[in-house]
Every structure is written in structure tokens, then in C-alpha cells.
Design a protein around this motif. Structure first.
Motif, PDB file in Angstrom:
ATOM      1  N   UNK A  39      72.942  48.608 101.824  1.00 14.44           N
ATOM      2  CA  UNK A  39      73.670  48.728 100.546  1.00 14.44           C
ATOM      3  C   UNK A  39      74.246  47.351 100.165  1.00 14.44           C
ATOM      4  N   UNK A  40      74.820  46.671 101.158  1.00 11.44           N
ATOM      5  CA  UNK A  40      75.361  45.320 100.900  1.00 11.44           C
ATOM      6  C   UNK A  40      74.252  44.404 100.388  1.00 11.44           C
ATOM      7  N   UNK A  41      73.083  44.461 101.030  1.00  8.97           N
ATOM      8  CA  UNK A  41      71.946  43.620 100.594  1.00  8.97           C
ATOM      9  C   UNK A  41      71.528  43.972  99.166  1.00  8.97           C
ATOM     10  N   UNK A  42      71.550  45.263  98.857  1.00 11.01           N
ATOM     11  CA  UNK A  42      71.186  45.695  97.506  1.00 11.01           C
ATOM     12  C   UNK A  42      72.124  45.066  96.478  1.00 11.01           C
ATOM     13  N   UNK A  43      73.416  45.038  96.805  1.00 10.31           N
ATOM     14  CA  UNK A  43      74.392  44.430  95.878  1.00 10.31           C
ATOM     15  C   UNK A  43      74.128  42.933  95.735  1.00 10.31           C
ATOM     16  N   UNK A  44      73.751  42.273  96.840  1.00  5.83           N
ATOM     17  CA  UNK A  44      73.440  40.833  96.749  1.00  5.83           C
ATOM     18  C   UNK A  44      72.242  40.633  95.853  1.00  5.83           C
ATOM     19  N   UNK A  45      71.250  41.488  95.986  1.00  6.15           N
ATOM     20  CA  UNK A  45      70.064  41.365  95.133  1.00  6.15           C
ATOM     21  C   UNK A  45      70.469  41.536  93.661  1.00  6.15           C
ATOM     22  N   UNK A  46      71.307  42.539  93.409  1.00  7.83           N
ATOM     23  CA  UNK A  46      71.743  42.793  92.023  1.00  7.83           C
ATOM     24  C   UNK A  46      72.527  41.600  91.478  1.00  7.83           C
ATOM     25  N   UNK A  47      73.295  40.938  92.365  1.00  4.47           N
ATOM     26  CA  UNK A  47      74.103  39.798  91.911  1.00  4.47           C
ATOM     27  C   UNK A  47      73.211  38.616  91.550  1.00  4.47           C
ATOM     28  N   UNK A  48      72.124  38.431  92.319  1.00  5.66           N
ATOM     29  CA  UNK A  48      71.344  37.202  92.123  1.00  5.66           C
ATOM     30  C   UNK A  48      70.180  37.376  91.142  1.00  5.66           C
ATOM     31  N   UNK A  49      69.823  38.606  90.831  1.00  2.00           N
ATOM     32  CA  UNK A  49      68.679  38.828  89.944  1.00  2.00           C
ATOM     33  C   UNK A  49      69.173  39.113  88.517  1.00  2.00           C
ATOM     34  N   UNK A  50      68.929  38.156  87.625  1.00  2.08           N
ATOM     35  CA  UNK A  50      69.405  38.269  86.240  1.00  2.08           C
ATOM     36  C   UNK A  50      68.832  39.474  85.508  1.00  2.08           C
ATOM     37  N   UNK A  51      67.671  39.925  85.966  1.00  2.30           N
ATOM     38  CA  UNK A  51      67.051  41.066  85.271  1.00  2.30           C
ATOM     39  C   UNK A  51      67.776  42.374  85.574  1.00  2.30           C
ATOM     40  N   UNK A  52      68.529  42.396  86.675  1.00  2.99           N
ATOM     41  CA  UNK A  52      69.229  43.634  87.049  1.00  2.99           C
ATOM     42  C   UNK A  52      70.601  43.649  86.384  1.00  2.99           C
ATOM     43  N   UNK A  53      70.882  44.737  85.679  1.00  5.88           N
ATOM     44  CA  UNK A  53      72.153  44.771  84.924  1.00  5.88           C
ATOM     45  C   UNK A  53      73.019  45.971  85.277  1.00  5.88           C
ATOM     46  N   UNK A  54      72.555  46.830  86.169  1.00  8.66           N
ATOM     47  CA  UNK A  54      73.394  47.946  86.655  1.00  8.66           C
ATOM     48  C   UNK A  54      72.792  48.457  87.962  1.00  8.66           C
ATOM     49  N   UNK A  55      73.645  49.105  88.749  1.00  5.51           N
ATOM     50  CA  UNK A  55      73.199  49.657  90.041  1.00  5.51           C
ATOM     51  C   UNK A  55      73.575  51.133  90.091  1.00  5.51           C
ATOM     52  N   UNK A  56      72.651  51.948  90.566  1.00  8.57           N
ATOM     53  CA  UNK A  56      72.958  53.366  90.827  1.00  8.57           C
ATOM     54  C   UNK A  56      72.870  53.576  92.338  1.00  8.57           C
TER      55      UNK A  56
END
Ligand code: LHQ
Length: 262
Positions: A39-56
Motif C-alpha cells: 500500500x505504501x508503494x502504491x502511494x509512492x507510485x501515485x505521488x510520482x506519476x503525474x497521470x495518476x490523480x486519485x487512489x481507491x
């Protein structure tokens, strides 16, 4: 749609939304170090990938998350519980709160112990009618952790928090809505589409969504003077964004704004 599967957390991204699905349904998605780190890694991915704008964040099967997997050896004396919390739980909770993008918990079933803390750490909770919330810690002689003692009183007040934490009673979805613990309750079969529609709406929002999250998160621990200062800095930052320019231009041209998140 890109999909990658790990044994314990499935990750998929589609239309600017990263979905993390806890995937240990046989134990109602009990938490292990591997799950927490994923889950922590998923949040890091969301933080660094500009294309991602929300997480479920959601769960596979009939549970959302049953908290610490009690089949591990954590019950044994001599186990470094503090280190375990610091090394795996704390980074996950902090990653969710520090991520300047909205995080939605799609609570598909029971959220117990640290599984409830996980849901509380999210910005939004959309609950299925069959969702249940349990501060299960006291039932096994523990105290709430992973941020429950921080988020709960801020969301529902100290009196109700004491009741939930000390009695460890199960709160059903409608009661959770009444208490202000969740934002929406939807029929079970509609949860994935409802959570997705909610997230899609947020993916069309401006860059200032992240700044709003930063400010409201900071406000939980700060005084008025500090908050006014933080607002000034964030507003300065917001005025430098493409989205601010687009917002004002769209207003003047009497058309809907088209935000890019930049
Ligand atoms: C489980 C679990 C589970 C393993 C259901 N583990 N198998 C603590 C310690 C130290 C450091 C770190 O942080 C923490 C934080 C915490 O999270 S402490 C709190 C841990 N969680 C709990 O105490 C909750 C335990 N689970 C339950 O109370 C119930 O299972 C709930 C209320 C979640 C759901 O009840 P039911 O819907 O009646 O389901 P069930 O009890 O029949 O569970 C289904 C299966 O899942 C069952 O296995 P089985 O093989 O019999 O089908 C359970 O044993 C298993 N399971 N939670 N946390």
C-alpha cells in the motif's frame, strides 16, 4: 488499462485512478508486512506519476480489511511490536496522508482494527451497505493504533470515540453515516461504480485539490495564525498553476474549465 498483480495487493490504473485491492480474502484481507508495504508503494507510485490523480483502496471478497493478521507470530512475547508498527504501519498511514492527491476507501465489508484505521486515514470513505466498522483492538486487549486515536476523535468527537474504542462494538454502515464516519453508503453491488464515479470527479479537479488536502491535514494540528500563514503560501502556489490560469480564463469565457492537475 494497466494491471499488475501481486499475491497480496492488486494494483490497476485506469483513467488517472490507481486502485489498490487488498487481496487476502480468506482472512478478510488481514494485514501483513507485505500488504502494508505494497500500500505504501502504491502511494509512492501515485505521488510520482503525474497521470495518476486519485487512489481507491478496497478489498477483495467480503471483507475490506480485518487489521493485523493474527495468524502471524505477533502475539508472542519478545516480538518487536513497536518496530513493526514503526517500520510498516506508520509509513503506510503517513504515505496516505502526505500524498497530495485524494485517497478514497471503498469499504466493501468489515473494517476492523488497523483495517478501520486504514479506512480512516483515507480522505473519503464510500461504504457498501454491508460494510461494518470495528475498533477490534480492545477485544484482544490492545489499544487502537495506526492513527485510530488521531482520526476518530477528529471525525466523530471524543465521546463517541471512547465508546467505540472501549466497547469495541460493531458499527454498521448506516450508523457510520449518522456518526459522520463515512461520506456515502451505497448498495453493495454499486460500490465499485460509485467509488469510481467519485474518484473520476476528483481526477477532473485542479492541482489545488492537493493543496487543499495539505492545508486541511495541517489544520488538524495547528493554530489560526499558522493556518493563515499556510493558506497564504498555498494560495501563492495555487496562483502559479496552469489550472488557476485555465480556471479564470474559463470563467471569463463562460465555459467549463478543463483542468490538467498542473
Ligand atoms: C482473520 C482475521 C485476522 C487472521 C478474520 N487475522 N485471520 C496489532 C498488533 C500489533 C501490531 C500491529 O498492529 C495491530 C493492529 C491491529 O489491527 S489489532 C486488531 C487485529 N484484528 C482483529 O482483532 C480482528 C479479528 N477479526 C475479527 O474480529 C472478525 O474476524 C471480524 C469482526 C473482522 C469479522 O468477523 P466475521 O465476519 O464473523 O468473520 P470471521 O471471524 O468468521 O472471519 C473469517 C475468516 O477470516 C476466519 O477464518 P476461518 O479459517 O475460520 O474461515 C477468521 O479467522 C479469519 N480472520 N480476521 N485479523
Amino acid at each position: 488499462m494497466a494491471v499488475s498483480t501481486s499475491p497480496v495487493v492488486m494494483r490497476s490504473h485506469d483513467d488517472g485512478i490507481l486502485t489498490l485491492t487488498l487481496n487476502r480474502p480468506e482472512v478478510l484481507n488481514g494485514l501483513t508486512d507485505e500488504v502494508l508495504d505494497a500500500i505504501t508503494d502504491g502511494c509512492s507510485e501515485a505521488a510520482s506519476n503525474d497521470e495518476l490523480r486519485a487512489v481507491i483502496i478496497t478489498g477483495a471478497g467480503r471483507g475490506f480489511c480485518s487489521g493485523q493478521d493474527l495468524r502471524t507470530d505477533l502475539g508472542e512475547r519478545g516480538i518487536d511490536v513497536g518496530g513493526h508498527l514503526r517500520d510498516h504501519y506508520v509509513p503506510m498511514i503517513m504515505a496516505i496522508r502526505r500524498l497530495e492527491k485524494p485517497v478514497i476507501a471503498a469499504v466493501n465489508g468489515v473494517a476492523a482494527g488497523a483495517g478501520m484505521s486504514l479506512a480512516l486515514a483515507a480522505d473519503f470513505r464510500i461504504a457498501a451497505e454491508s460494510a461494518r466498522f470495528v475498533q477490534a483492538f480492545v477485544r484482544i486487549g490492545l489499544v487502537p493504533d495506526s492513527g485510530s486515536t488521531y482520526f476518530l476523535p477528529r471525525l466523530i468527537g471524543v465521546a463517541k470515540s471512547l465508546e467505540l474504542a472501549m466497547l469495541g462494538e460493531t458499527v454498521d454502515a448506516d450508523h457510520a453515516l449518522q456518526l459522520g464516519l463515512v461520506h456515502r453508503v451505497v448498495p453493495d453491488e454499486e460500490l465499485p461504480s460509485a467509488a469510481r464515479a467519485f474518484a473520476v470527479r476528483l481526477t477532473h479537479g485542479p492541482r489545488s485539490l492537493g493543496l487543499i488536502k495539505r492545508l486541511l491535514t495541517a489544520s488538524l494540528d495547528s493554530d489560526l495564525a499558522s493556518q493563515l500563514e499556510a493558506e497564504e503560501l498555498a494560495q501563492l502556489e495555487a496562483t502559479t498553476t496552469d489550472d488557476f490560469r485555465e480556471g479564470v480564463t474559463a470563467f471569463l469565457e463562460k465555459r467549463p474549465a478543463s483542468f490538467t492537475g498542473h
